[in-house]
Design an enzyme around this catalytic site. Structure first.
Site, mmCIF file in Angstrom:
data_model
loop_
_atom_site.group_PDB
_atom_site.id
_atom_site.type_symbol
_atom_site.label_atom_id
_atom_site.label_comp_id
_atom_site.label_asym_id
_atom_site.label_seq_id
_atom_site.Cartn_x
_atom_site.Cartn_y
_atom_site.Cartn_z
ATOM 1 N N LYS A 1 19.424 31.069 43.749
ATOM 2 C CA LYS A 1 19.834 29.744 43.261
ATOM 3 C C LYS A 1 19.950 28.763 44.416
ATOM 4 C CE LYS A 1 24.086 27.516 41.533
ATOM 5 N NZ LYS A 1 24.628 26.931 42.777
ATOM 6 N N ARG B 1 26.831 19.923 42.329
ATOM 7 C CA ARG B 1 26.858 19.376 43.683
ATOM 8 C C ARG B 1 25.446 19.270 44.245
ATOM 9 N NH1 ARG B 1 29.841 18.130 47.906
ATOM 10 N NH2 ARG B 1 29.167 18.712 49.996
ATOM 11 N N ARG C 1 34.860 18.777 49.435
ATOM 12 C CA ARG C 1 33.486 19.105 49.802
ATOM 13 C C ARG C 1 32.770 17.795 50.122
ATOM 14 N NH1 ARG C 1 31.288 23.024 45.130
ATOM 15 N NH2 ARG C 1 29.848 23.710 46.753
#
Length: 420
Positions: free
Chosen positions: A23, A93, A122
């Site tokens: 992924k 994200r 983040r």
């Protein structure tokens, strides 16, 4: 409550599983296809929720895609404004990977703040600071980000303040079509960075040093699409290894990069598992009780991966003695602790660490995944629990596992997707 995974624990695993494409490689690779003329074709792509969201973004940016068996073809066909659709951009994200490709293709990109799992702060400041040094203009308006470079990007000598994988990949995609030379210092060395560079090189990019702390890129005028097989998913491999450790029995994991999996395997070996490596495969076997491993830490590659931390912690819940898994990357990596304790585990969060006192047995419970890797960890823990456990929050798990229930069922586990 919708969908849940029903896990009847207490059954040892036995069998072989093949690891799909990673992924964390596939998502930046799909974004990189936007940089290319002609068709790019990626083999063995898992049908993950995040892959589907990426295809929505690519469509909005003027690309067409086609599934061909387990392969995925992407071709840019039309001009489109550099606007990322709100839903997919906020859902994951990885939407940040479209910054550089959209700037090159459209001259600008507008997107909401990227989403994803709530693992703590983040920031994308390194992405944006690097693009700024290459000549892009960055403009925040509330939760909307616009980055523009109508005259194109220019190479720069840039030092990342920390070896961020995502920022390294963003700036690598920015550099390949920028004017002149770019030097990235303090770059991430993860296999996924090397994989992205390998694809871009197939497309005609001039890159040296991927996989080291310094990457040198000479910008080219054009890239052409290529055929590429993404690397195997080291986190899926770690999940399967942890599942064998949790449930007992053995699992042969095929199509894995042993070097990338080595830190996870070493922890499981210390816990008492037998680890039997072979060419591009490994068998993880647990007979008898595991033992505590003391304190282990995650870190940047080649250290133990933050994404593997929850599933390894799940395997240690019934180990004799004490363990602690400390994540140096994210503040909220162990939101799964509440679910662990609902199953009868004895864990406590202390800062970024999960302290574990092994228990003799786990019992059934109703638990809910709060994020992708924590959700997989709850399933791994449930494999060791007596009785039936319901794991909710399946939508999180689907972001990184195409069919976790089916994979585990093929190994002898009693796991199935249910609907309330």
């Amino acid at each position: 409550m919708g969908e849940y995974l029903l896990v009847r624990g207490g059954r040892p695993l036995e069998g072989t599983a093949r690891v799909p494409a990673a992924k964390n490689s596939v998502l930046p690779l799909l974004a990189a296809a936007l940089l290319c003329e002609g068709e790019s074709f990626f083999t063995q792509v898992p049908r993950l929720a995040d892959v589907q969201q990426s295809l929505v973004i690519l469509s909005a940016l003027g690309c067409e895609y086609q599934w061909r068996g387990r392969g995925l073809a992407v071709r840019r066909c039309t001009e489109a404004p550099g606007v990322l659709p709100e839903g997919p951009a906020r859902a994951m994200r990885s939407s940040v990977f479209y910054l550089a490709p959209a700037i090159h293709r459209c001259g600008r990109v507008r997107m909401p703040m990227p989403g994803g799992c709530k693992l703590g702060p983040r920031p994308i400041d390194i992405h944006l600071d690097g693009l700024d040094k290459m000549g892009a203009r960055v403009d925040w308006r509330g939760e909307t980000l616009t980055v523009s470079a109508p005259w194109g990007l220019t190479g720069a000598d840039y030092t990342l303040r920390l070896p961020s994988v995502g920022a390294t990949e963003t700036l690598l995609m920015a550099a390949v079509l920028a004017k002149g030379e770019t030097v990235l210092r303090g770059a991430a060395m993860e296999p996924e960075v090397v994989d992205l560079a390998a694809f871009l090189q197939r497309c005609g990019a001039r890159i040296e040093g991927a996989g080291s702390p310094m990457i040198r890129v000479q910008g080219v005028r054009e890239l052409r699409g290529a055929v590429h097989t993404p690397i195997p998913d080291r986190i899926v491999a770690a999940t399967l290894a942890a599942a064998a450790a949790s449930a007992g029995g053995w699992v042969r994991i095929q199509n894995c990069q042993l070097e990338a999996l080595a830190p996870t395997l070493e922890i499981l070996r210390r816990a008492g598992c037998r680890v039997e490596p072979a060419a591009n495969a490994v068998t993880v076997r647990r007979v008898g009780w595991l033992r505590g491993v003391g304190r282990v830490y995650t870190g940047v590659y080649p250290a133990f991966s933050t994404d593997a931390a929850p599933v390894v912690a799940a395997a240690l819940l019934t180990a004799v003695g004490r363990s602690a898994v400390e994540d140096t990357v994210f503040e909220n990596r162990f939101a799964c602790a509440e679910g662990f304790n609902a199953l009868g585990a004895k864990t406590a969060r202390a800062g970024r660490a999960l302290e574990i006192e092994g228990v003799r047995a786990l019992g059934p419970a109703r638990v809910e995944a709060k994020d992708l890797r924590g959700g997989a960890a709850l399933v791994v823990a449930a494999l060791a629990a007596q009785g039936e456990t319901k794991v909710y929050g399946v939508e999180h798990i689907r972001r990184g596992y195409g069919d976790l229930a089916g994979t585990l069922a093929n190994l002898g586990a009693q796991v199935r997707l249910c609907q309330e």
